[in-house]
Structures are given as C-alpha cells and as structure tokens.
Enzyme design. Structure first.
Site, PDB file in Angstrom:
ATOM      1  N   GLY A  69       0.845  -1.206   0.000  1.00 47.68           N
ATOM      2  CA  GLY A  69       0.000   0.000   0.000  1.00 47.68           C
ATOM      3  C   GLY A  69       0.872   1.244   0.000  1.00 47.68           C
ATOM      4  O   GLY A  69       2.051   1.177  -0.334  1.00 47.68           O
ATOM      5  N   ASN A  70       0.295   2.372   0.354  1.00 48.29           N
ATOM      6  CA  ASN A  70       1.089   3.603   0.464  1.00 48.29           C
ATOM      7  C   ASN A  70       0.484   4.500   1.542  1.00 48.29           C
ATOM      8  O   ASN A  70      -0.531   4.147   2.147  1.00 48.29           O
ATOM      9  CB  ASN A  70       1.167   4.314  -0.893  1.00 48.29           C
ATOM     10  CG  ASN A  70      -0.205   4.655  -1.427  1.00 48.29           C
ATOM     11  OD1 ASN A  70      -0.933   5.425  -0.816  1.00 48.29           O
ATOM     12  ND2 ASN A  70      -0.570   4.057  -2.557  1.00 48.29           N
ATOM     13  N   HIS A  71       1.143   5.640   1.773  1.00 56.29           N
ATOM     14  CA  HIS A  71       0.761   6.480   2.921  1.00 56.29           C
ATOM     15  C   HIS A  71      -0.387   7.442   2.643  1.00 56.29           C
ATOM     16  O   HIS A  71      -0.667   8.308   3.458  1.00 56.29           O
ATOM     17  CB  HIS A  71       1.967   7.296   3.392  1.00 56.29           C
ATOM     18  CG  HIS A  71       3.029   6.453   4.026  1.00 56.29           C
ATOM     19  ND1 HIS A  71       2.797   5.698   5.145  1.00 56.29           N
ATOM     20  CD2 HIS A  71       4.322   6.220   3.685  1.00 56.29           C
ATOM     21  CE1 HIS A  71       3.891   5.050   5.484  1.00 56.29           C
ATOM     22  NE2 HIS A  71       4.833   5.348   4.592  1.00 56.29           N
TER      23      HIS A  71
END
Ligand code: C5P
Length: 401
Positions: free
Chosen positions: A210-212
C-alpha cells in the site's frame, strides 16, 4: 443570474466580519435575488444600516418598531420570516448562537428566526478559543439537530491578531452556499466522479502492498463538490479517518486497484467529469496467496505485475463533453512530468503536488500547480486541502473543456 426571483433574508450580528456583508448583498443582487437585512443592535457598530438599506433597497431593520412620518410602525418578524426563501445569519456571534439554540427571542433577528419556515444557514465567526469552547460547539450541534445548515468557519488570520479557525467565509463562498441550498449551486446538475485514498494490493490473506495516502485530498474535493451542488460519486480506498456525512449520490468503498477500476469505469460513463486523486498502487503481487504465508515459508521474492492505470483508461473513453482531472505527485522535474502525464492520459487538467513537510501525503495543507491542457498554469499557494479542493472545483466550473 442563478438566484433570479429568490428572496434572501440576511441576519447580521455584532461581529467584526459584519463589515463584509455589504459585498454579499451586492453579489446576491447581481445574481437576481431580492435581499432584506435584519440586524442586532450591536451589528450597527460594525456595518452601517444605511449602506445595507441603500444596497438592498429595503430598510435594514433592528427594532420591532420604527418611526415613519411621525408615527410608529411595526416591523413584523412573522412577515419577514415568511417572506424569505432562505435565511442566512452571518456573522453569527456566540451570543446570538446561544439564543438560537435555546429559542430565546429578545430582538427582531431572533424572533424572525423563530418565525421563519424557510431553510436557515448560519455562518459562525468568532475568535478561535470562543469557537472551540464546548458550550459553543454544543450549541452548534443543537442547531444542526434542528436542520440548520452550519457554514464552517475558515482557518486564518483573526481580528484579534490570533490565527486559527473562526473566520467567516468570504462573501463569494456564502453566496455559493445560498445558491446550493436553493438548488442553484455552481455545480448543480453536474455529475462528478471522484476517487480518493490508497489501494491495498494483497500479498496473502493478511498482508498487502500500500502507500501512505490518507484520502484527505480527495474527500475534501468530494465534500466541497457536494456543497457546490454537484451529484458526487465517490470511490475510495481504505481511508485513515471516518468519512464525514454528506449528501453524496453514491459512495463505493474499495480495497484494490482492480476494484477501484471497475467502480470508476462503471460510473464515469454517466458523469460529466471526474477528478482522480487516488494514490493507486502501481504494482501488485502477481500471485496473491489465499492463506497467510507462514513465517518459515517466506518467499524469496514477490513477483509483481502492473495494476491497471484507471485514469489513462478513462482518458481513452472520455467524451468531448466530459472533463477529466488527474493528479501527479512528483519529486523531480514536476512540471515536465506532469505535462507528459496530462497529454499521455488525455486530461483536461492535472494537479501537480510535491511531497514535503507541509504538502502531499497525510498533511493538512498542500501546494499544487494546476496545469491546463492549453499550457496555462496556476500556483495554488500553500493552502489547506479544503481550500485547494475549492480551487480545483473552480477550474472545473469556470474552464470546462
Ligand atoms: O502516472 P501516475 O501514477 O503518476 O499518475 C497519477 C494519476 O494517475 C493520479 O490521478 C492517479 O489517481 C492516477 N492513477 C490511476 N491508476 C493507476 C495509477 C495512477 O488512475 N494505476
């Protein structure tokens, strides 16, 4: 002339922001509205009743009675309340807020409020500590529970010299809120697809790539679009906060890029435009495992494959009457790369932002270049994400394809 024939009643309390109300009166009249003003006696210290009556063409009233040709006349709060198609009280002070929340009626403004049958909007404006006080917040909740629409105060410089949340929104924003409440917002009838947040691409039953991204930027755009009257279709990945309540036409929560693509391509056809702000994962594990991979069976490598480019997909099927806006988050050669993306993905606008301490993922503020396919560029300045959302929707409203 979005408000032609509409009767707008303005209630003005004794707060410094009252000095901006004549601009609102003018803007309303320019839009074709009929405007009357009722004010508390303290409001007259901050804005001249003569200015308000000259601009509106009606006396600005603050007392139950007035002298006309030597005899007393009754300023009927019932007549005023029933006259209005919409009633905006701005600026709303803590004092008048408390009266409205508890049904107290000791002046013409509060009595008119109790007599009004039309939609009522209030724009509280006060110093940041007053605004944050639990009693003020509880009174605002009380008003919301009566169906009153609270126009949130903005962040910024306050007359006290302090900086924080408490500023009355600018007259043009108040005008938009009135228009939207009357079903005549700048985006009324516009069907808008928005995507927001990250996507999570499963490695196995419990792990993902995923990512932030928090989803805040896209959700702010969606909320502002609703405020401006758009029919909003929001497709969002896992958000880092609870999605606020708003009159969305449709909300589709998804997890993966594939799910997001399915939802977006389904909705895009029936929309007039789309703003794709989601931080879609670019790669996903090619062979996600259905069960949790055991610690002692760690794979040496995870084979990745590209995810579908949702924005590019919508770009290929975009109709000439649809507006497509994408985002670009770049660390180097921002404008060059953003321009390449705009042309490759067939966009009308691209919003370029760079990750930094006050911009990009997870921050409250952002700074962006809004780049049009004609080559025109606008710098948003460092602003709150809500404000940037407004600027993006401005370009959608004023510079459609
Ligand atoms: O090419 P890049 O990922 O930098 O482009 C960013 C823009 O493309 C954003 O608007 C993002 O929502 C969109 N995008 C997409 N699908 C992907 C990757 C990015 O729609 N798989």
């Amino acid at each position: 002339m979005l408000l032609r024939g509409k009767k707008v009643l303005l209630g003005i309390c004794g707060g410094i922001a009252a000095y901006k109300i004549p601009m609102l009166v003018r803007a309303l009249i320019k839009e074709g509205a009929e405007v009357r003003c009722v004010m508390t006696s303290e409001a007259g210290q901050f804005v001249s009743p003569l200015v308000l009556s000259t601009l509106s063409g009606y006396p600005a009233l603050s007392a139950y009675t007035a002298q006309e040709s030597g005899s007393a006349v009754w300023n009927s709060h019932v007549e005023l309340g029933l006259w209005a198609d919409v009633f905006l009280i701005a600026p709303l002070t803590a004092n008048t807020l408390a009266k409205l929340a508890h049904g107290q009626s000791d002046n013409l403004l509060t009595a008119t409020y109790l007599s009004a049958r039309c939609p009522v909007l209030v724009a509280p404006a006060m110093d940041l500590d007053m605004m944050a006080h639990p009693s003020v917040q509880s009174n605002l909740k009380q008003l919301t529970s009566y169906g009153i629409e609270v126009v949130e105060p903005e962040f910024g410089f306050l007359a006290s010299g302090l900086e924080g949340k408490g500023r009355m929104p600018e007259p043009e924003h108040l005008l938009e809120r009135i228009q939207t409440r009357m079903g005549r917002g700048p985006l009324s009838g516009f069907k808008l697809l928005i995507n927001a947040g990250p996507t999570y691409e499963p490695i196995d039953a419990v792990r993902f790539i995923g990512n932030h991204s928090s989803g805040k930027m896209g959700v702010e755009i969606a909320l502002e679009a609703v405020r401006r009257g758009a029919e909003v279709y929001l497709v969002h990945g896992p958000l880092r906060f609870t999605l606020p309540d708003a009159a969305f036409a449709q909300v589709v929560p998804v997890v993966t890029a594939a799910e997001m693509e399915r939802a977006c391509s389904e909705w895009f056809d029936r929309c007039d435009g789309a703003i794709l702000s989601a931080a879609v994962a670019d790669f996903r594990p090619a062979d996600p495992k259905a069960n949790k991979i055991k610690k002692d069976q760690a794979p040496e490598a995870i084979q990745l494959e590209p995810t579908p480019d949702i924005l590019a997909g919508l770009g290929t099927k975009k109709r000439t009457n649809q507006t497509l806006i994408g985002f670009a988050l770049e660390t180097d050669n921002g404008l060059d790369n953003a321009w390449k993306k705009l042309t490759r993905k067939n966009l009308d606008w691209i919003v370029l932002n760079e990750p930094g301490p006050e911009t990009g993922f997870g921050t409250e503020t952002n700074r962006a270049w809004l780049v049009h396919k004609s080559g025109e560029k606008r710098d948003s300045g460092l602003v709150s994400k809500a404000e940037l959302a407004g600027q993006i929707l401005d370009v959608l409203t004023h510079a459609a394809p």
